[in-house]
Design a protein around this motif. Structure first.
Motif, PDB file in Angstrom:
ATOM      1  N   ARG A 141       7.965 -10.012   0.183  1.00  0.00           N
ATOM      2  CA  ARG A 141       7.683  -8.917   1.121  1.00  0.00           C
ATOM      3  C   ARG A 141       8.244  -7.596   0.604  1.00  0.00           C
ATOM      4  O   ARG A 141       7.599  -6.558   0.704  1.00  0.00           O
ATOM      5  N   VAL A 145       6.084  -3.806  -0.870  1.00  0.00           N
ATOM      6  CA  VAL A 145       6.219  -2.415  -0.439  1.00  0.00           C
ATOM      7  C   VAL A 145       6.736  -1.492  -1.542  1.00  0.00           C
ATOM      8  O   VAL A 145       6.932  -0.299  -1.302  1.00  0.00           O
ATOM      9  N   GLN A 146       6.943  -2.035  -2.728  1.00  0.00           N
ATOM     10  CA  GLN A 146       7.497  -1.238  -3.822  1.00  0.00           C
ATOM     11  C   GLN A 146       6.502  -0.178  -4.315  1.00  0.00           C
ATOM     12  O   GLN A 146       5.296  -0.400  -4.344  1.00  0.00           O
ATOM     13  N   ASN A 149       3.422  -0.674  -6.749  1.00  0.00           N
ATOM     14  CA  ASN A 149       2.167  -1.253  -6.264  1.00  0.00           C
ATOM     15  C   ASN A 149       1.134  -0.185  -5.895  1.00  0.00           C
ATOM     16  O   ASN A 149      -0.012  -0.514  -5.608  1.00  0.00           O
ATOM     17  N   ARG A 150       1.525   1.067  -5.869  1.00  0.00           N
ATOM     18  CA  ARG A 150       0.605   2.159  -5.541  1.00  0.00           C
ATOM     19  C   ARG A 150      -0.129   2.600  -6.811  1.00  0.00           C
ATOM     20  O   ARG A 150       0.408   2.462  -7.908  1.00  0.00           O
ATOM     21  N   ASP A 158       5.199   8.557  -2.766  1.00  0.00           N
ATOM     22  CA  ASP A 158       5.664   7.347  -2.108  1.00  0.00           C
ATOM     23  C   ASP A 158       6.914   7.622  -1.271  1.00  0.00           C
ATOM     24  O   ASP A 158       7.872   8.236  -1.748  1.00  0.00           O
TER      25      ASP A 158
END
Length: 168
Positions: A141, A145-146, A149-150, A158
């Motif tokens: 999890r 959200v790191q 990953n975008r 971010d």
């Protein structure tokens, strides 16, 4: 703990984990509300004036901002700094709750923190350095959200990276 190691366990605040991280977020909200009140109070004094003069012989205009009473930026920066600190601290407090759940003791308790990573290899190192006793489902999890990953062009915006930068 769930039967499936990749299924995150459910924790109830106040029963399974303390409300410490929730209280930190509430404190951050309080600092933000104080900042909003302070900026509104300053703006209500009409501390600035805008003058507009049409340029002779052209369709342009000159705008001039006159600040009569500058904002109390030192005070505002304290509110903002306290807000940022509490948010970062809430993430760390949450991770601490998870790594010490069920009486587990990390070997290096001073290194426990919520990792914020812009590269996956950085995250993998952080897992062994900061999250050693954390359940795999919770690690996953946190991985999800790191910032890495975008898409590359969105990473600069971010929220976690911004939080880390402001906190540091």
């Amino acid at each position: 703990m769930a039967d499936n190691p990749l299924q995150a366990p459910r924790f109830q605040v106040g029963t399974d984990v303390t409300a410490w991280s929730v209280m930190k977020v509430a404190r951050a909200q309080g600092h933000l509300a104080a900042l909003q009140a302070a900026t509104s109070q300053w703006a209500a004094t009409q501390p600035y004036q805008i003058d507009v003069a049409l340029n002779e012989g052209s369709l342009g205009a000159t705008w001039r901002l006159r600040v009569r009473n500058g904002p109390p930026t030192d005070e505002w920066s304290l509110y903002l700094g306290d807000c940022v600190y509490q948010l970062r601290s809430a993430l760390d407090a949450c991770v601490w709750e998870f790594v010490t759940h069920d009486g587990q003791e990390p070997r290096r308790p001073r290194r426990v923190q919520f990792p914020i990573c812009s590269a996956s290899r950085q995250f993998n190192k952080s897992v062994s350095d900061h999250l050693e006793t954390l359940a795999p489902a919770i690690v996953e999890r946190i991985r999800m959200v790191q910032p890495f990953n975008r898409p590359e062009e969105e990473r600069g915006k971010d929220a976690l990276l911004l939080l880390q930068e402001l906190n540091n």
